[in-house]
Design a protein around this motif. Structure first.
Motif, PDB file in Angstrom:
ATOM      1  N   CYS A   1      67.018 -32.179  17.693  1.00  0.00           N
ATOM      2  CA  CYS A   1      67.585 -31.734  16.411  1.00  0.00           C
ATOM      3  C   CYS A   1      66.467 -31.176  15.537  1.00  0.00           C
ATOM      4  O   CYS A   1      65.401 -31.787  15.410  1.00  0.00           O
TER       5      CYS A   1
ATOM      6  N   CYS B   1      74.319 -34.900   8.641  1.00  0.00           N
ATOM      7  CA  CYS B   1      73.169 -35.273   9.477  1.00  0.00           C
ATOM      8  C   CYS B   1      71.869 -35.107   8.702  1.00  0.00           C
ATOM      9  O   CYS B   1      71.001 -35.981   8.710  1.00  0.00           O
ATOM     10  N   SER B   2      71.750 -33.966   8.011  1.00  0.00           N
ATOM     11  CA  SER B   2      70.524 -33.701   7.262  1.00  0.00           C
ATOM     12  C   SER B   2      70.310 -34.772   6.199  1.00  0.00           C
ATOM     13  O   SER B   2      69.186 -35.173   5.919  1.00  0.00           O
TER      14      SER B   2
ATOM     15  N   ASN C   1      71.731 -25.726   9.725  1.00  0.00           N
ATOM     16  CA  ASN C   1      72.044 -25.499  11.142  1.00  0.00           C
ATOM     17  C   ASN C   1      73.340 -24.732  11.351  1.00  0.00           C
ATOM     18  O   ASN C   1      73.782 -24.508  12.467  1.00  0.00           O
TER      19      ASN C   1
ATOM     20  N   GLY D   1      77.643 -31.185  11.800  1.00  0.00           N
ATOM     21  CA  GLY D   1      77.330 -31.949  12.999  1.00  0.00           C
ATOM     22  C   GLY D   1      77.993 -33.313  13.012  1.00  0.00           C
ATOM     23  O   GLY D   1      78.614 -33.710  13.995  1.00  0.00           O
TER      24      GLY D   1
ATOM     25  N   CYS E   1      71.114 -27.068  15.615  1.00  0.00           N
ATOM     26  CA  CYS E   1      71.878 -28.234  16.040  1.00  0.00           C
ATOM     27  C   CYS E   1      72.084 -28.127  17.541  1.00  0.00           C
ATOM     28  O   CYS E   1      72.854 -27.293  18.011  1.00  0.00           O
TER      29      CYS E   1
ATOM     30  N   ASN F   1      73.714 -24.421  19.132  1.00  0.00           N
ATOM     31  CA  ASN F   1      72.422 -23.827  19.442  1.00  0.00           C
ATOM     32  C   ASN F   1      72.654 -22.613  20.331  1.00  0.00           C
ATOM     33  O   ASN F   1      72.155 -22.524  21.437  1.00  0.00           O
TER      34      ASN F   1
END
Lengths: 611, 341
Positions: free
Chosen positions: B26, B57-58, B129, B133, B207, B212
């Motif tokens: 990540c 997530c961040s 990203n 996520g 991500c 990705n």
């Protein structure tokens, strides 16, 4: 009260209601509050209510001044004296006049053919105003003072008091004050020359009952109380009827909260982009160890719901004033209600309980202003203070504000030396660890440099050491502790006020500003032979006294300004065993509750009970 | 042999966080790694740093760094307000806000823009990203139009450019970087931590689990191939300026921050002036047009007053003021009562 007294030598002294109808944006409020202040300065109990539209200029607005020798402050449903300065509303306005009342209107108006009184006088407003030696652009503003003078002359309001009230308003602007008083004098002269005062049934006489009293609106009182509470951070978003809670701070903070040594401020006020952000900011500040508050009304409170859950769960002290207006939705933005209680009591999703204070006077607005911080910081939880538009935006008389009688309680905060000492003593600290067994943990705040003091706060599940946790037992234990902590509030919040009458079998419960008509209604009921006991709830969580009160009485009327009987619903949840004895006495139409309405409803109901 | 320490005697380990639960690979891991290094190298005391984040997530990432610091993981999209209020408590602390593209550009766009215009001293770093996520693969406001996700169909709308939004809202420091360019990222973070106002760093942070895609901006492959650094960037703290080497005239631009530290920008292909808002908009517009990833310091104005310059507050931290300085004196109440008429 004798209604048609045109021929009667009997005067009604210091017991009537004057209504002014105006167009908003015309400067009439200066004139109307001048009348109110002059009466107050004569020592006569007086209350003023502004009924205004959600508009800047050009729509109807009404101001009522109630003169009451008995000190009743509640709204009355009929007017005894009307000053009609808005052609558009005349026809509707006169319907609210008591028969035989006094009507003053602008001579230029076309009036309804039949009036419920013979005492109707047209004031030649234009002529009188044009006679005044003032600039044209100021005429319509200053012109309002003409009817002040007419009224003063007819009711016997001391012109010196009028002069004093005008001077107070213009605070040192001598020219403006002179000009306005001159207009009032002109009105008085006209009245003396053209109306026979003997025929007027209403009059005022000096009383000196209000000596030592102050006049203030609830929002200003809240603002001052907050400042005396040592507020350090304020964030807010403009909303009627709460804005001036904060705007008053802009006046009083520089006076009261400039550091004497450095001349710099000890409190910051930030206007946020919305109420989400306003509450976010005060949570940040409260978490950082500052006394932080905001003021809002229904729509803003709705936006604050999610953040209030965070503050409850992360255990951050904040103070939120809700100056209630009529909802749901945008509702009636400039009308009063007590209709946010159910929403506020458990605001935010999940199992949330909030501490709520309910001021019923300007003195309580001041007192709860500072006390709210002590409770919030002691319990590390939000405190919501539920005022309303009627209390918040209207001028009320009250005793002088009392300096806080207890020192500031900053709660359980550990600084570097405390952590150091605890460490040496082998005493374990965790942000959510119940060290004292009272469900209230100790907290540290950013800026504490001790390596053992830091922690990571979050709205997600956490254990006693503030570590993320999804463990079922940890969750359950934490929520149970929060419940125990909430119960601790019972010992900290203002207790209910109970007033008893001899042999009363029935009770009345109310909260907030509805207190004002309830006291009057009880006197009216007593005169009809119905004794009542009275309990005014001043906070959530409820204390045992409230439950006992319900138990003691055959029936208890719960009087409040909303559709659903929100206090009654909360009482039902609190004590379901007594719920069958509760009677809902609630309504919401945008206007303040009246004693007449309460008395009538209880009288009818009780009569039915005895029949 | 003793472990290596910085000037205040701390080891790199002192800047570590709680065990990391982000996916392997990540981009956010690279971001927090560079934040930890930057703090170590700037000799910041962890106790004097405060971490803030929202949801996603961040926003979980701050837990995995600097565990000796205070931190607050608040509501989705509301990190800016939380941080701003907290910053008033003690204005001597270093503030790091970490957010994501959903947290900043969708649910939090309003607060994001307002924190930019208020200009508090904080690093506002976005792990961008282009995908949600934590909720397993939905479109965010920065997902490019035409991208298809397994359970979402195809993205219909044009994306929001976080740097553009920051610029338009008068942010005083706007940068873009790439999680795969740790060297540049670290220099930017160091400069950001020393800037006196808000420093927005939009970091393309792929991500690996949901987005990705090699043909799209938010992937390691695409970003590596299309990254165009505006300059080679070096942060020189106040106390290290003696070590600055001379460069050929005209190839280096120095930007002096308010604390006298310097951001050295070495020219690459083209001349770029990061103190020009106009150039900043232009370079972002051109990058979008050519589907390139422009990185580096896009805009800086070191002198815009910070939030606290706009308030005349007492010098010491507000949260250390004693009660005696907060409650007005007893005698003042009479004066107040006399005004109440």
């Amino acid at each position: 009260m004798q209604e048609d007294s045109t021929q009667s030598p009997h005067k009604i002294i210091n017991d009537f209601c004057v209504m002014f109808s105006n167009i908003n944006g015309t400067g009439s409020s200066t004139a109307n509050t001048t009348v109110m202040r002059a009466l107050f300065e004569m020592g006569i109990p007086v209350s003023g209510r502004n009924l205004f539209p959600s508009n800047i200029k050009g729509l109807p607005t009404w101001f009522t001044v109630r003169v009451s020798k008995d000190g009743y402050l509640g709204r009355v449903e009929r007017d005894h004296v009307q000053v009609l300065m808005n052609q558009d509303t005349v026809a509707e306005d006169v319907k609210k006049l008591v028969p035989g009342g006094l009507v003053l209107y602008d001579e230029a108006f076309s009036m309804p053919e039949t009036l419920p009184t013979s005492l109707a006088f047209g004031i030649p407003m234009e002529t009188l105003i044009n006679e005044l030696d003032i600039e044209k652009r100021l005429r319509s503003y200053v012109g309002n003072m003409v009817y002040v003078g007419v009224l003063a002359s007819l009711l016997g309001i001391d012109m010196e008091r009028v002069a004093g009230a005008i001077e107070f308003h213009f605070k040192g602007k001598t020219e403006a004050a002179k000009m306005n008083f001159h207009a009032a004098q002109r009105g008085a002269e006209w009245a003396q020359a053209n109306i026979d005062r003997i025929a007027i049934p209403y009059t005022v006489e000096p009383m000196h009952i209000t000596d030592g009293y102050i006049l203030c609106d609830g929002n200003r009182a809240a603002s001052l109380g907050t400042i005396y509470g040592g507020v350090q951070f304020v964030s807010w978003y403009p909303i009627t009827p709460a804005s001036n809670v904060i705007e008053e701070m802009n006046e009083f903070l520089p006076m009261l909260r400039k550091d004497p040594e450095t001349g710099r401020m000890t409190c910051a006020v930030v206007q946020a982009e919305d109420e989400l952000s306003a509450l976010g900011m005060i949570i940040g500040a409260g978490w950082g160890g500052l006394r932080a508050m905001t003021a809002t009304s229904g729509p803003g409170l709705s936006l604050m719901a999610e953040h209030l859950g965070l503050a409850y769960f992360a255990e951050v002290p904040v103070v939120v004033w809700d100056v209630q207006r009529v909802g749901p939705s945008t509702g009636l933005p400039t009308r009063t209600a007590q209709n946010d209680l159910l929403f506020a009591a458990n605001i935010s999703h999940g199992d949330t309980e909030q501490v709520i204070l309910m001021p019923g006077s300007i003195n309580e607005c001041f007192e709860f202003g500072w006390k709210a911080f002590d409770i919030a910081e002691r319990l590390q939880t939000p405190v919501l203070v539920m005022s309303d538009l009627d209390l918040g935006m209207n001028p009320w008389m009250g005793k002088p504000f009392q300096y806080p009688d207890t020192p500031m309680d900053r709660g359980k905060v550990l600084w570097e030396e405390d952590i150091e000492r605890w460490t040496k003593e082998g005493k374990l600290w965790g942000r959510y660890l119940d060290v004292d067994g009272d469900a209230i943990p100790y907290r540290t705040v950013p800026g504490n440099r001790h390596p053992g003091a830091t922690y990571f706060a979050r709205g997600t599940g956490h254990d006693e050491f503030a570590r993320y946790s999804e463990d079922p037992q940890v969750w359950q234990d934490n929520l149970a502790r929060l419940k125990r902590k909430y119960r601790q509030a019972r010992a900290l919040v203002p207790q209910p006020i109970v007033e008893r009458q001899k042999n009363a079998r029935i009770g009345i419960i109310t909260w907030g500003s509805t207190h004002m008509p309830v006291g009057e209604a009880r006197d009216q009921l007593a005169a009809k032979g119905i004794a009542t006991d009275y309990l005014r709830v001043r906070a959530l969580p409820f204390t045992m006294e409230v439950v006992d009160f319900m138990q003691e009485h055959d029936r208890t009327y719960v009087v409040e300004l909303n559709r659903d009987g929100q206090m009654k619903e909360l009482l039902t949840l609190e004590a379901p065993q007594h719920a069958y004895k509760l009677r809902q006495l609630s309504k919401v139409d945008g206007l303040a509750m009246t004693a007449e309405w309460i008395t009538q409803r209880i009288w009818e109901d009780e009569d039915g009970c005895h029949a | 042999m003793p472990d290596e320490t910085n000037d205040i005697g701390l080891e790199r380990a002192d800047y570590q966080g709680s065990p990391n639960t982000l996916c392997k690979g990540c981009g956010h891991n690279a971001i927090i790694g560079q934040i930890m290094s930057a703090c170590y190298e700037l000799n910041l005391r962890p106790e004097e740093i405060v971490r803030y984040s929202g949801i996603g997530c961040s926003s979980k990432a701050p837990t995995y760094m600097l565990k000796r610091s205070f931190g607050f993981n608040g509501l989705h999209g509301r990190m800016p307000s939380l941080a701003l209020g907290a910053m008033f408590a003690d204005r001597t602390l270093t503030n790091i806000g970490m957010s994501g593209d959903g947290d900043t550009a969708s649910i939090g766009i309003g607060q994001f823009k307002h924190i930019c215009r208020r200009n508090p001293p904080m690093l506002y770093i976005v792990g961008n990203n282009g995908v949600y996520g934590l909720t397993k693969g939905q479109f965010s406001a920065t997902t490019e139009a035409g991208v298809s996700f397994k359970r979402q169909g195809t993205s219909r709308y044009l994306p929001v450019d976080i740097c553009m939004e920051a610029l338009a809202s008068n942010a005083s420091f706007v940068a873009r970087s790439f999680a795969g360019d740790p060297k540049q990222l670290r220099q930017l973070i160091k400069a950001a931590l020393r800037h006196q106002g808000i420093s927005v760093i939009d970091v393309i942070s792929p991500c690996v689990s949901f987005y990705n895609f090699a043909k799209n901006l938010h992937s390691y492959e695409y970003a590596r191939e299309h990254e165009i650094p505006l300059h080679e960037l070096e942060f020189v703290p106040t106390d290290h300026q003696i070590m600055i080497k001379d460069f050929e005239a005209g190839t280096v631009r120095n930007v002096k921050l308010h604390d006298d530290s310097i951001i050295r920008l070495k020219k690459l292909d083209k001349e770029y002036d990061p103190t020009s808002r106009w150039q900043a908009f232009k370079v972002l517009e051109e990058a979008e047009e050519h589907h390139q990833l422009v990185t580096g310091l896009i805009y800086v104005d070191p002198d815009i007053p910070s939030t606290f310059d706009r308030y005349d507050l007492v010098e010491e931290p507000l949260n250390r003021l004693g009660n005696g300085r907060l409650r007005p004196p007893r005698e003042s109440i009479d004066q107040i009562n006399q005004m109440m008429l």
